[in-house]
Design a protein around this motif. Structure first.
Motif, PDB file in Angstrom:
ATOM      1  N   THR A   1      46.325 121.349  17.903  1.00 14.01           N
ATOM      2  CA  THR A   1      46.250 120.894  19.181  1.00 14.01           C
ATOM      3  C   THR A   1      46.943 119.570  19.259  1.00 14.01           C
ATOM      4  N   TYR A   2      46.696 118.518  18.580  1.00 16.37           N
ATOM      5  CA  TYR A   2      47.037 117.409  18.671  1.00 16.37           C
ATOM      6  C   TYR A   2      48.590 117.152  18.266  1.00 16.37           C
ATOM      7  N   TYR A   3      48.910 117.938  17.211  1.00 21.18           N
ATOM      8  CA  TYR A   3      50.294 117.781  16.986  1.00 21.18           C
ATOM      9  C   TYR A   3      51.223 118.396  17.995  1.00 21.18           C
ATOM     10  N   ARG A   4      50.884 119.762  18.430  1.00 21.00           N
ATOM     11  CA  ARG A   4      51.518 120.078  19.899  1.00 21.00           C
ATOM     12  C   ARG A   4      51.542 119.006  20.821  1.00 21.00           C
ATOM     13  N   ALA A   5      50.580 118.544  21.245  1.00 17.83           N
ATOM     14  CA  ALA A   5      50.341 117.725  22.366  1.00 17.83           C
ATOM     15  C   ALA A   5      51.339 116.573  22.230  1.00 17.83           C
ATOM     16  N   GLN A   6      51.522 115.794  21.064  1.00 19.08           N
ATOM     17  CA  GLN A   6      52.320 114.791  20.686  1.00 19.08           C
ATOM     18  C   GLN A   6      53.823 115.015  20.774  1.00 19.08           C
ATOM     19  N   LYS A   7      54.081 116.359  20.193  1.00 15.93           N
ATOM     20  CA  LYS A   7      55.376 116.847  20.580  1.00 15.93           C
ATOM     21  C   LYS A   7      55.882 116.812  21.684  1.00 15.93           C
ATOM     22  N   LEU A   8      55.029 117.401  22.813  1.00 12.77           N
ATOM     23  CA  LEU A   8      55.326 117.319  24.138  1.00 12.77           C
ATOM     24  C   LEU A   8      55.539 116.044  24.733  1.00 12.77           C
ATOM     25  N   LYS A   9      54.889 114.905  23.905  1.00 11.00           N
ATOM     26  CA  LYS A   9      54.980 113.393  24.673  1.00 11.00           C
ATOM     27  C   LYS A   9      55.995 112.695  23.796  1.00 11.00           C
ATOM     28  N   GLN A  10      56.701 113.240  22.871  1.00  6.11           N
ATOM     29  CA  GLN A  10      57.645 112.396  22.220  1.00  6.11           C
ATOM     30  C   GLN A  10      58.810 111.760  22.959  1.00  6.11           C
ATOM     31  N   GLY A  11      59.073 110.424  22.576  1.00  3.02           N
ATOM     32  CA  GLY A  11      60.008 109.801  23.116  1.00  3.02           C
ATOM     33  C   GLY A  11      59.354 108.343  23.484  1.00  3.02           C
ATOM     34  N   ARG A  12      59.963 107.719  24.420  1.00  2.19           N
ATOM     35  CA  ARG A  12      59.784 106.116  24.502  1.00  2.19           C
ATOM     36  C   ARG A  12      58.920 106.065  25.827  1.00  2.19           C
ATOM     37  N   GLY A  13      58.332 105.060  26.046  1.00  2.00           N
ATOM     38  CA  GLY A  13      57.568 104.696  27.067  1.00  2.00           C
ATOM     39  C   GLY A  13      56.664 103.292  27.202  1.00  2.00           C
ATOM     40  N   ILE A  14      56.196 102.861  28.043  1.00  2.00           N
ATOM     41  CA  ILE A  14      55.258 101.651  28.014  1.00  2.00           C
ATOM     42  C   ILE A  14      53.787 102.010  27.975  1.00  2.00           C
ATOM     43  N   GLN A  15      53.280 101.239  27.166  1.00  2.96           N
ATOM     44  CA  GLN A  15      51.848 101.839  26.844  1.00  2.96           C
ATOM     45  C   GLN A  15      51.157 100.476  26.957  1.00  2.96           C
ATOM     46  N   HIS A  16      49.791 100.713  27.151  1.00  7.25           N
ATOM     47  CA  HIS A  16      48.828  99.660  27.218  1.00  7.25           C
ATOM     48  C   HIS A  16      48.162  99.191  25.941  1.00  7.25           C
ATOM     49  N   TYR A  17      47.761  97.948  25.576  1.00  2.02           N
ATOM     50  CA  TYR A  17      47.553  97.698  24.225  1.00  2.02           C
ATOM     51  C   TYR A  17      46.450  98.652  23.662  1.00  2.02           C
ATOM     52  N   VAL A  18      45.514  98.661  24.240  1.00  6.55           N
ATOM     53  CA  VAL A  18      44.430  99.371  23.753  1.00  6.55           C
ATOM     54  C   VAL A  18      44.584 100.681  23.262  1.00  6.55           C
ATOM     55  N   PRO A  19      45.133 101.581  24.221  1.00  2.00           N
ATOM     56  CA  PRO A  19      45.163 103.020  23.317  1.00  2.00           C
ATOM     57  C   PRO A  19      46.486 102.793  22.258  1.00  2.00           C
ATOM     58  N   PHE A  20      47.268 101.620  22.144  1.00  4.12           N
ATOM     59  CA  PHE A  20      48.166 101.854  21.221  1.00  4.12           C
ATOM     60  C   PHE A  20      47.449 101.125  19.883  1.00  4.12           C
ATOM     61  N   PHE A  21      46.584 100.120  20.074  1.00  5.58           N
ATOM     62  CA  PHE A  21      45.941  99.258  18.790  1.00  5.58           C
ATOM     63  C   PHE A  21      44.663  99.918  18.683  1.00  5.58           C
ATOM     64  N   PHE A  22      44.059 100.449  19.579  1.00  6.84           N
ATOM     65  CA  PHE A  22      42.673 100.456  19.435  1.00  6.84           C
ATOM     66  C   PHE A  22      42.038 101.881  20.111  1.00  6.84           C
ATOM     67  N   PRO A  23      42.737 103.007  19.623  1.00  8.27           N
ATOM     68  CA  PRO A  23      42.569 104.357  20.382  1.00  8.27           C
ATOM     69  C   PRO A  23      41.091 104.745  20.470  1.00  8.27           C
ATOM     70  N   LEU A  24      40.578 104.538  19.451  1.00  7.85           N
ATOM     71  CA  LEU A  24      39.012 105.112  19.532  1.00  7.85           C
ATOM     72  C   LEU A  24      38.083 103.973  20.020  1.00  7.85           C
ATOM     73  N   ASP A  25      38.519 102.853  20.721  1.00  4.65           N
ATOM     74  CA  ASP A  25      37.580 102.015  21.261  1.00  4.65           C
ATOM     75  C   ASP A  25      37.148 102.369  22.662  1.00  4.65           C
ATOM     76  N   ASN A  26      37.873 103.392  23.098  1.00  4.11           N
ATOM     77  CA  ASN A  26      37.132 103.740  24.603  1.00  4.11           C
ATOM     78  C   ASN A  26      36.091 105.054  24.585  1.00  4.11           C
ATOM     79  N   LEU A  27      35.829 105.312  23.060  1.00  8.32           N
ATOM     80  CA  LEU A  27      34.689 106.137  22.800  1.00  8.32           C
ATOM     81  C   LEU A  27      33.777 105.512  22.109  1.00  8.32           C
ATOM     82  N   LEU A  28      32.755 104.595  22.644  1.00  2.98           N
ATOM     83  CA  LEU A  28      31.692 103.981  22.007  1.00  2.98           C
ATOM     84  C   LEU A  28      30.938 104.969  21.119  1.00  2.98           C
TER      85      LEU A  28
END
Length: 433
Positions: free
Chosen positions: A268-295
């Motif tokens: 599921t994750y691989y397929r989802a990322q294929k749909l989101k491929q390409g460039r975009g502007i991203q907030h630093y927390v999901p880019f650097f710390f993707p698991l910090d939003n799930l304590l």
């Protein structure tokens, strides 16, 4: 100074041993507080036993969490060692500065980041955390206080950066920051279908991107399909509105990570990322710390906890060795949805026993399945040893002592700088003391 008995576990939750807990809150009183021996404990985000001292004393460092100075023109910050990286970012980012190197979570202390010489997505461009340290104060259990930097007491600096907290207690540190416009990154997501493609993407990205990392589908075996992420700080300056973190609510009776859930997640994750491929502007927390939003996400592995296995192998054999490790993982029917693959740069390590070295590093989480998991580690260790690689002590819970000796050529030099009053569960396992 309050002393109490406390059961303490590392982030892997493999065990919770009783310790004598002494909370430190006054850096001027540290020398007196530590003279009877023990081990500094930051925020407990190390996975294995490097931060534990089963049956002994732990010095809780989170009370040493004050800013000392901040030069907002030069981008230099000085703080106590118990401060979290998150607290530095929260203060520095609105003033146009960011930490040049961050690990996968911002909930680690400055002292822990130095002691484990943590690395991140920018090793090829900025090196490890130790490269950003201008100086620190080191207090030994015999009362000696040393000011350490790359030019003052440089040998103690090298021994302490990556030294697993075994040379003394870091009480304060001065850090170099990186100028940024705001808390956003110009990022790109690129799915890949083979390890060869990963190495090609990685080589190209190093020339144009400050940050690179990839997720690897460990279920796919030596084929090595995955998703490559690259990014640079951008000019967007809108205020950051961080998402409110959620907490994993309970520890399930068994691990929720198993062969069936892992295969479904990775697909599921691989397929989802294929749909989101390409460039975009991203907030630093999901880019650097993707698991910090799930304590408390470590609870997902159940009451037996989990291991993290992280190895690095040299460039000359990185393709074959990485493929061999992935094949062993797939054959064992074990694996991780948190599988990270990235390449290190050529910057010389700042510490005598720092983990990063030129080559490729693979990191995976494994539910504690007992003997079958340990047998898999034996096979992975054989691959790493033959390749001339090594394991990361901040993640380790079961590395054989000889593998540590073989992997760190400056180990004998480091041993001369150990504080005889400091011991850990890991040091007793690896050094016998």
């Amino acid at each position: 100074m309050n002393t109490l008995k406390r059961r303490v576990a590392a982030w892997g939750n493999l065990n919770a041993d009783e310790h004598e807990w002494i909370a430190l809150s006054d850096r001027t009183a540290v020398a007196g507080a530590i003279k009877t021996g023990g081990l500094a404990y930051g925020n407990g985000r190390s996975y294995g036993d490097v931060c534990l001292n089963a049956g002994g004393v732990l010095w809780g460092m989170r009370g040493l969490d004050r800013f000392i100075a901040f030069d907002a023109d030069a981008g230099v910050i000085e703080c106590e060692a118990g401060m979290l990286l998150k607290d530095i970012i929260d203060v520095a980012l609105p003033r146009g500065w960011f930490l040049p190197v961050v690990p996968g979570t911002q909930f680690v202390t400055v002292g822990g980041a130095v002691a484990n010489d943590v690395h991140g997505k920018a090793h090829h461009s900025a090196g490890s955390f130790g490269h950003q340290v201008l100086s620190f104060e080191l207090v030994r259990t015999d009362g000696q206080v040393l000011s350490c930097s790359p030019t003052e007491n440089a040998d103690w600096f090298e021994a302490t950066v990556g030294g697993m907290g075994l040379t003394g207690v870091i009480t304060r540190a001065r850090l170099r920051l990186r100028k940024v416009a705001g808390g956003w990154l110009d990022s790109e997501t690129i799915p890949f279908d083979s390890l060869e493609e990963f190495f090609r993407l990685s080589a190209e990205a190093k020339r144009n991107f400050e940050y690179t990392v990839s997720w690897i589908d460990c279920v796919s075996g030596g084929r090595g399909r995955g998703v490559f992420f690259q990014g640079n700080h951008c000019d967007k300056t809108e205020p950051v509105r961080p998402a409110k973190p959620r907490t994993f609510p309970f520890t399930p009776p068994v691990s929720l990570i198993n062969a069936l859930s892992l295969r479904a997640f990775n697909f599921t994750y691989y397929r989802a990322q294929k749909l989101k491929q390409g460039r975009g502007i991203q907030h630093y927390v999901p880019f650097f710390f993707p698991l910090d939003n799930l304590l408390e996400w470590n609870r997902v592995y159940g009451p037996k906890g989990f291991f993290q296995y992280q190895a690095v192998v040299p460039p000359a054999v990185q393709l074959d060795a990485t493929r061999a490790m992935l094949n062993e993982i797939a054959k064992a029917g074990l694996g991780s949805f948190l599988a990270v693959l990235k390449t290190f740069g050529d910057k010389p390590a700042p510490g005598m026993i720092s983990f990063p070295m030129p080559g490729t590093t693979l990191a995976l989480d494994f539910p504690n399945g007992g003997e079958p998991t340990l047998r898999l580690f034996d096979r992975l260790n054989a691959v790493v040893k033959e390749a001339g690689g090594r394991l990361y002590s901040a993640k380790d819970a079961c590395m054989p002592p000889q593998m540590f000796v073989d992997g760190y050529p400056r180990l004998n030099e480091f041993i001369g700088y150990r504080d005889p009053g400091i011991s850990s569960s890991m040091s007793r396992r690896l050094f016998g003391a």
